[in-house]
Design an enzyme around this catalytic site. Structure first.
Site, PDB file in Angstrom:
ATOM      1  N   ASP A  40       3.430   1.399   9.552  1.00  0.00           N
ATOM      2  CA  ASP A  40       4.539   0.621   9.418  1.00  0.00           C
ATOM      3  C   ASP A  40       5.088   2.351   9.486  1.00  0.00           C
ATOM      4  OD1 ASP A  40       4.308  -2.503   8.944  1.00  0.00           O
ATOM      5  OD2 ASP A  40       3.603  -1.047   6.211  1.00  0.00           O
TER       6      ASP A  40
ATOM      7  N   ASP B  62      10.715   0.266  12.537  1.00  0.00           N
ATOM      8  CA  ASP B  62       8.976  -0.791  12.967  1.00  0.00           C
ATOM      9  C   ASP B  62       9.361  -1.873  11.910  1.00  0.00           C
ATOM     10  OD1 ASP B  62       7.184  -1.453  13.561  1.00  0.00           O
ATOM     11  OD2 ASP B  62       6.689  -1.247  12.258  1.00  0.00           O
TER      12      ASP B  62
ATOM     13  N   GLU C 169     -16.615   3.887 -11.337  1.00  0.00           N
ATOM     14  CA  GLU C 169     -17.810   5.163 -10.171  1.00  0.00           C
ATOM     15  C   GLU C 169     -17.726   3.169  -9.508  1.00  0.00           C
ATOM     16  OE1 GLU C 169     -17.256   7.638  -8.434  1.00  0.00           O
ATOM     17  OE2 GLU C 169     -17.230   8.491 -10.573  1.00  0.00           O
TER      18      GLU C 169
END
Length: 422
Positions: free
Chosen positions: A383, A246, A126
């Site tokens: 991207d 891209d 956690e």
């Protein structure tokens, strides 16, 4: 970073056990210790440490040796004061013949309790406060050790989470995130998954089922994955297609293939490619396999000239055989605003007119983390999102796959010239 009850603590516990014992499975390719080690394992409170990571490592109270550490390897242990059943330290037999030590701790006693020791590993079960995380990290500096955090990101984009998935300087070098969603948990049936997700409050579903933190001032696409995810289908021959790029170097160059059902005005994302620090030659080798006829959309930075060759980036891809469009990505009116492209994608998602193949893991990873900070889109790990946006903007240039025609044999008496003309 995963949803609730998906197995993240089991994963963390089994890794801790193989390091402490040296009993590495044949398939293990990660870091190894040939000698005994020291490590700390911690949860939020003493009780949660006992009930979660300690239970996974040692077994239930009264049945130590039934957990991830084999009974034959548990040499001795000392009980902690004040909390029934909590172990303070356990001695573990290492294959080298020596003894590893695991101490159990918690966050509730503050940062001061995390000072001083030199360790090989720290396992946080956690999410810890940032000051305690940093202290744990510091304990492993001298040994070049590792720190593991297994958690559900219910605290949103906290300072600790930003160390792993933050933008700019917030993300620490050398970090890695493994994300697990309820769809990866094969011990649940589809019906059980649906019931579990439905049981959570709507604002917690992404975190509890998919391990996605509440991001900044909001996700860019505030819709569920299920509404856009579909199993792969066979693309009909009459659907139009377009590729989109891209460009990147230190961040990945990304490519997507979009298929367009004109009758339903619906776009399907069917293929993705994402790779950093690779030349156009490498990228084109993969992308041409999608079809050398496929038209390719590209952004404005494709007009930039390479410092080495002096050639425009888009031209370099064209030279490698990609069918690059004659102009950079814009809307029909010549504009190219990011927000306009985002709104076009979001509108399609909300109206069922943009679907994504369920096999495109990297695309969904970006989709989950694509978010805003102070109202502005964070341009990190986006991207494939950007490539998809360029493809949507240039959808008017999508075309159908050419049909290869086989010449027929001329009938008797027909001239060769007439047959070639047909």
């Amino acid at each position: 970073m995963a949803g609730n009850q998906l197995g993240k603590t089991i994963a963390g516990g089994n890794e801790e056990a193989i390091h402490a014992t040296g009993l590495y499975p044949d398939w293990w390719t990660g870091k190894r210790w040939e000698d005994p080690t020291k490590s700390w394992v911690a949860g939020v409170t003493g009780e949660s440490t006992r009930d979660n990571p300690q239970r996974i490592l040692l077994g239930e109270r009264g049945a130590f040796g039934t957990g991830a550490i084999p009974k034959r390897c548990i040499l001795d242990y000392a009980s902690a004061r004040g909390i029934p059943g909590l172990v303070d330290t356990v001695q573990v037999k290492h294959v080298s013949g020596g003894t590893s030590y695991i101490a159990f701790k918690s966050y509730e006693k503050g940062r001061e309790k995390w000072q001083g020791e030199t360790l090989h590993r720290v396992w946080f079960d956690e999410e810890p406060p940032l000051d305690i995380y940093i202290e744990g990290l510091t304990r492993t500096n001298a040994t070049s050790g590792i720190v593991t955090v297994t958690f559900t990101p219910l605290l949103g984009m906290s300072d600790t989470v930003l160390r792993f998935i933050g933008d700019g300087e917030a993300k620490a070098p050398g970090t890695h995130v493994t994300n697990m969603t309820i769809d990866d948990a094969e011990h649940y049936s589809p019906e059980q998954r649906a019931a579990i997700v439905a049981s959570y409050p709507p604002h917690e579903r992404e975190a509890r089922a998919k391990g996605v933190p509440i991001l900044g001032s909001g996700r860019v696409f505030p819709i569920s994955e299920e509404s856009i995810r579909i199993d792969p289908i066979t693309i009909p021959a009459h659907w139009a297609q377009i590729g989109a790029l891209d460009f990147g170097w230190d961040h990945p160059t990304a490519g997507v293939r979009l298929c367009y059902d004109r009758d339903a005005d619906c776009i399907y994302v069917t293929h993705t490619h994402r790779l950093k620090e690779a030349t156009p030659v490498i990228h084109a080798a993969t992308l041409k396999s999608w079809g050398d006829w496929l038209p390719w959309a590209w952004p404005h930075d494709g007009l930039q000239h390479d410092k080495g060759s002096g050639e425009q980036l888009a031209a370099q891809y064209k030279a490698q055989g990609l069918n690059m469009l004659h102009e950079r990505a814009t809307f029909p009116d010549g504009s190219n605003g990011v927000e306009a492209g985002i709104m076009e994608m979001l509108d399609r998602m909300q109206t069922g007119r943009l679907k994504v193949f369920s096999t495109l893991t990297e695309w969904f990873e970006e989709f989950r983390m694509y978010h805003r900070k102070d109202g502005l889109i964070v341009k990190e790990r986006d991207d494939l999102m950007a490539a998809t946006r360029y493809g949507v903007m240039m959808l008017r240039y999508a075309k159908t796959r050419p049909v290869k025609r086989t010449p027929t044999t001329p009938h008797a008496g027909a001239s060769t010239n007439a047959w070639m003309a047909r």
